[in-house]
Design a protein around this motif. Structure first.
Motif, mmCIF file in Angstrom:
data_model
loop_
_atom_site.group_PDB
_atom_site.id
_atom_site.type_symbol
_atom_site.label_atom_id
_atom_site.label_comp_id
_atom_site.label_asym_id
_atom_site.label_seq_id
_atom_site.Cartn_x
_atom_site.Cartn_y
_atom_site.Cartn_z
ATOM 1 N N GLY A 89 41.730 51.954 36.317
ATOM 2 C CA GLY A 89 40.654 51.011 36.638
ATOM 3 C C GLY A 89 41.086 49.836 37.082
ATOM 4 O O GLY A 89 40.790 48.849 36.696
ATOM 5 N N LYS A 90 42.273 49.463 37.170
ATOM 6 C CA LYS A 90 42.465 47.842 38.031
ATOM 7 C C LYS A 90 41.421 47.273 39.412
ATOM 8 O O LYS A 90 41.216 46.092 39.244
ATOM 9 C CB LYS A 90 43.933 48.451 38.477
ATOM 10 N N LYS A 91 40.963 48.616 39.927
ATOM 11 C CA LYS A 91 40.450 48.300 41.145
ATOM 12 C C LYS A 91 38.855 47.241 40.527
ATOM 13 O O LYS A 91 37.628 46.702 40.347
ATOM 14 C CB LYS A 91 39.325 49.798 41.732
ATOM 15 N N SER A 92 38.692 47.824 38.984
ATOM 16 C CA SER A 92 37.502 47.092 37.966
ATOM 17 C C SER A 92 37.952 45.385 37.850
ATOM 18 O O SER A 92 37.043 45.103 37.808
ATOM 19 C CB SER A 92 36.891 47.826 36.736
ATOM 20 N N ILE A 93 39.251 45.453 37.257
ATOM 21 C CA ILE A 93 39.472 44.183 36.584
ATOM 22 C C ILE A 93 39.558 43.308 38.546
ATOM 23 O O ILE A 93 39.310 42.499 38.737
ATOM 24 C CB ILE A 93 41.184 44.124 36.397
ATOM 25 N N ALA A 94 39.160 44.090 39.165
ATOM 26 C CA ALA A 94 39.376 42.838 40.946
ATOM 27 C C ALA A 94 38.060 42.595 40.960
ATOM 28 O O ALA A 94 38.249 41.661 41.433
ATOM 29 C CB ALA A 94 40.619 44.010 41.673
ATOM 30 N N LYS A 95 37.787 44.239 40.714
ATOM 31 C CA LYS A 95 35.402 42.995 40.764
ATOM 32 C C LYS A 95 35.311 42.331 39.816
ATOM 33 O O LYS A 95 34.831 40.995 40.483
ATOM 34 C CB LYS A 95 35.034 44.350 40.865
ATOM 35 N N ILE A 96 35.948 42.268 38.797
ATOM 36 C CA ILE A 96 35.814 40.920 38.435
ATOM 37 C C ILE A 96 36.454 39.301 38.483
ATOM 38 O O ILE A 96 35.537 38.810 38.835
ATOM 39 C CB ILE A 96 36.404 40.776 36.217
#
Length: 186
Positions: free
Chosen positions: A169-176
């Motif tokens: 879910g690292k991409k979700s963190i990047a979106k934040i």
């Protein structure tokens, strides 16, 4: 004790902005002092929490943006829990710190440096990589011997990973972080 000068112009836009961003009505504070009485860091503050609330009611932007107290707040929420009017004082402190950061007012440089290192770690790994965080903090501040006594106890117990562990879910963190930057973050 420093007196708030009500004769100075009140920055109504500042009050409105804090209220909007925090979702709190600062006029509900009637200066009971419970927030200050319950704060574990009061002795280190240059302005007690209740006086920060009063300064906010008076629209004293410059004074509050330049104070050390908003940077030393641990957001433990003792103030919020003790407020008889259910004002989320800890949220207001967070908003003031965020506004000061955006305005480039950081009287507690080491706290800001730690926050920056923490966020950099989360941005790059999706979670905090403690060893990297400590290394970055020590390098940026020059405090190389900070907490050395703890490392002697922690390292043999393998409580600190020597390499970062990326998360699912690292991409979700990047979106934040992308959204934060788009919305006017640093």
């Amino acid at each position: 004790m420093d007196t708030i000068q009500m004769s100075h112009s009140v920055d109504a836009e500042f009050i409105r902005q804090v209220e909007q961003e925090s979702g709190q009505n600062v006029s509900l504070c009637y200066q009971c002092g419970n927030c200050t009485a319950g704060c574990p860091y009061t002795e280190f503050y240059d302005i007690p929490v209740s006086q920060i609330m009063r300064g906010l009611q008076a629209g004293q932007r410059d004074k509050l943006m330049s104070c050390r107290s908003i940077w030393l707040c641990a957001t433990c929420e003792s103030c919020t829990t003790r407020c008889p009017n259910n004002i989320d004082v800890a949220r207001i402190m967070d908003i003031l710190r965020h506004m000061a950061r955006k305005a480039g007012k950081t009287p507690e440089k080491e706290v800001k440096t730690f926050c920056d290192a923490f966020l950099d770690s989360v941005r790059h790994h999706g979670r905090v990589f403690e060893m990297g965080l400590m290394t970055k903090y020590m390098t940026r501040t020059g405090r190389f011997l900070t907490d050395m006594d703890l490392s002697v106890k922690v390292l043999p117990k393998r409580k600190l990973a020597m390499t970062p562990h990326n998360i699912v879910g690292k991409k979700s963190i990047a979106k934040i972080f992308e959204r934060y930057n788009r919305e006017g973050g640093e």
